[in-house]
Motif scaffolding. Structure first.
Motif, PDB file in Angstrom:
ATOM      1  N   ARG A  23       0.886  -1.378  -0.093  1.00 40.28           N
ATOM      2  CA  ARG A  23       0.006  -0.014  -0.084  1.00 40.28           C
ATOM      3  C   ARG A  23       0.811   1.189   0.156  1.00 40.28           C
ATOM      4  NH1 ARG A  23      -5.138  -0.913   0.895  1.00 40.28           N
ATOM      5  NH2 ARG A  23      -5.761  -3.042   1.466  1.00 40.28           N
ATOM      6  N   PHE A  24       0.399   2.210  -0.661  1.00 43.19           N
ATOM      7  CA  PHE A  24       1.005   3.781  -0.523  1.00 43.19           C
ATOM      8  C   PHE A  24       1.568   3.862   0.911  1.00 43.19           C
ATOM      9  CE2 PHE A  24      -0.785   3.632  -4.709  1.00 43.19           C
ATOM     10  CZ  PHE A  24       0.197   4.231  -5.654  1.00 43.19           C
ATOM     11  N   GLY A  25       2.520   4.525   1.117  1.00 44.46           N
ATOM     12  CA  GLY A  25       2.946   5.068   2.392  1.00 44.46           C
ATOM     13  C   GLY A  25       2.955   4.007   3.519  1.00 44.46           C
ATOM     14  N   ASP A  26       3.092   2.812   3.256  1.00 44.22           N
ATOM     15  CA  ASP A  26       2.779   1.575   4.116  1.00 44.22           C
ATOM     16  C   ASP A  26       4.289   1.627   5.016  1.00 44.22           C
ATOM     17  OD1 ASP A  26       2.736  -0.739   5.776  1.00 44.22           O
ATOM     18  OD2 ASP A  26       3.011  -1.865   4.212  1.00 44.22           O
ATOM     19  N   ASP A  27       4.027   2.149   6.290  1.00 45.71           N
ATOM     20  CA  ASP A  27       5.440   2.361   7.003  1.00 45.71           C
ATOM     21  C   ASP A  27       5.095   1.684   8.241  1.00 45.71           C
ATOM     22  OD1 ASP A  27       3.397   3.732   8.445  1.00 45.71           O
ATOM     23  OD2 ASP A  27       4.511   5.802   8.505  1.00 45.71           O
ATOM     24  N   GLY A  28       4.407   0.606   8.441  1.00 40.46           N
ATOM     25  CA  GLY A  28       4.159  -0.398   9.515  1.00 40.46           C
ATOM     26  C   GLY A  28       5.550  -1.089   9.910  1.00 40.46           C
ATOM     27  N   GLU A  36      -9.603   5.414  -9.208  1.00 37.30           N
ATOM     28  CA  GLU A  36      -9.000   6.578  -9.701  1.00 37.30           C
ATOM     29  C   GLU A  36      -7.915   6.039 -11.047  1.00 37.30           C
ATOM     30  OE1 GLU A  36      -7.740   9.828  -7.258  1.00 37.30           O
ATOM     31  OE2 GLU A  36      -8.308   8.692  -5.421  1.00 37.30           O
ATOM     32  N   PRO A  37      -8.381   5.476 -11.996  1.00 32.14           N
ATOM     33  CA  PRO A  37      -7.648   4.944 -12.860  1.00 32.14           C
ATOM     34  C   PRO A  37      -6.813   5.990 -13.836  1.00 32.14           C
ATOM     35  CG  PRO A  37      -9.957   4.528 -13.645  1.00 32.14           C
ATOM     36  CD  PRO A  37     -10.063   5.037 -12.225  1.00 32.14           C
ATOM     37  N   GLY A  91      -2.237   4.357   2.412  1.00 32.14           N
ATOM     38  CA  GLY A  91      -2.905   3.433   3.105  1.00 32.14           C
ATOM     39  C   GLY A  91      -3.739   2.829   1.823  1.00 32.14           C
ATOM     40  N   ARG A  92      -3.798   3.263   0.881  1.00 36.78           N
ATOM     41  CA  ARG A  92      -4.456   2.586  -0.420  1.00 36.78           C
ATOM     42  C   ARG A  92      -3.479   1.708  -1.252  1.00 36.78           C
ATOM     43  NH1 ARG A  92      -8.178   7.259  -2.873  1.00 36.78           N
ATOM     44  NH2 ARG A  92      -9.363   5.244  -3.588  1.00 36.78           N
ATOM     45  N   GLY A  93      -4.335   0.792  -1.722  1.00 32.64           N
ATOM     46  CA  GLY A  93      -3.331  -0.275  -2.564  1.00 32.64           C
ATOM     47  C   GLY A  93      -3.456  -0.023  -4.107  1.00 32.64           C
ATOM     48  N   LEU A  94      -2.794  -0.503  -4.915  1.00 35.23           N
ATOM     49  CA  LEU A  94      -2.679  -0.233  -6.400  1.00 35.23           C
ATOM     50  C   LEU A  94      -4.231  -0.577  -7.110  1.00 35.23           C
ATOM     51  CD1 LEU A  94       0.859  -1.005  -7.901  1.00 35.23           C
ATOM     52  CD2 LEU A  94      -0.597   1.148  -7.926  1.00 35.23           C
ATOM     53  N   THR A  95      -4.616  -1.936  -6.621  1.00 40.36           N
ATOM     54  CA  THR A  95      -5.613  -2.480  -6.999  1.00 40.36           C
ATOM     55  C   THR A  95      -7.014  -1.520  -6.712  1.00 40.36           C
ATOM     56  OG1 THR A  95      -4.606  -5.000  -6.793  1.00 40.36           O
ATOM     57  CG2 THR A  95      -7.103  -4.585  -6.975  1.00 40.36           C
ATOM     58  N   GLU A  96      -6.979  -1.100  -5.684  1.00 42.69           N
ATOM     59  CA  GLU A  96      -7.879   0.043  -5.268  1.00 42.69           C
ATOM     60  C   GLU A  96      -8.146   1.040  -6.087  1.00 42.69           C
ATOM     61  OE1 GLU A  96      -9.364   2.720  -1.384  1.00 42.69           O
ATOM     62  OE2 GLU A  96      -7.707   1.235  -1.146  1.00 42.69           O
TER      63      GLU A  96
END
Length: 200
Positions: free
Chosen positions: A19-24, A92-93, A82-87
């Motif tokens: 996910r974008f910004g996944d910093d866990g 928002e293609p 927090g959003r993924g590429l698939t989503e």
């Protein structure tokens, strides 16, 4: 004198979708893989890490006593965090396509590719002479390479940075040499453990 910059990409957590910004933080499997590579980390006079939990966990598991450096933070994904590429491909293609093809686009309201290349370049060009080790995200490593090699910003997405790899730049005054990302000596997955998925 010259500066030798050794960039290490962090480990990934296999159980989560990219996910974008996944910093866990790293999970137990990611920590085990990283600890297995600790003996391959080169020595450096200055040791830095991006401020994200994943990068800090990677640096600590590698045995590196690293100082957090804000300039090494991941690309700011703005409202896409927090959003993924698939989503995003579904919702928002057009915006996603623009961001992936136009280095100046920032439809998410965060940083464009050009922004992160400029930030990484300023950091790189301001380093002191000597050996510098930095654990940072694939986006910042790509950006540093685009800057150091004077590549067109459009090439950013064509540079693949795998988890737990070492990429070296050496030089000074705008003239850099590259030693491409070599994997750190990481043992294979433990019995019953899936290998990490590649980073998006």
């Amino acid at each position: 004198m010259t500066v030798r910059v050794m960039l290490i990409s962090p480990a990934v957590t296999a159980s989560r979708e990219a996910r974008f910004g996944d910093d866990g933080p790293l999970d137990a499997a990611g920590l085990r893989r990283t600890r297995g590579a600790a003996g391959a980390v080169p020595a450096a006079g200055l040791v830095l890490t991006a401020p994200s939990p994943r990068c800090r966990d990677t640096a600590a598991a590698l045995g590196a006593d690293a100082r957090a450096e804000p300039a090494l933070r991941d690309l700011d994904a703005g409202r896409w965090r927090g959003r993924g590429l698939t989503e995003l491909s579904a919702s928002e293609p057009g915006a996603l396509a623009a961001w992936l093809t136009d280095p100046g686009a920032a439809p998410h309201g965060g940083e464009s590719v050009r922004d992160v290349v400029a930030r990484a370049g300023t950091w790189l060009d301001g380093l002191p002479d000597g050996r510098v080790l930095a654990v940072t995200t694939p986006a910042v490593i790509r950006a540093a390479l685009v800057h150091a090699l004077a590549l067109p910003a459009e090439s950013f997405w064509r540079l693949d940075v795998q988890p737990l790899t070492l990429t070296e730049l050496s030089g000074r005054g705008g003239r850099w040499n590259l030693r491409c990302g070599a994997p750190l000596a990481v043992p294979g997955p433990a019995h019953g453990e899936s290998p990490a998925a590649p980073e998006a």
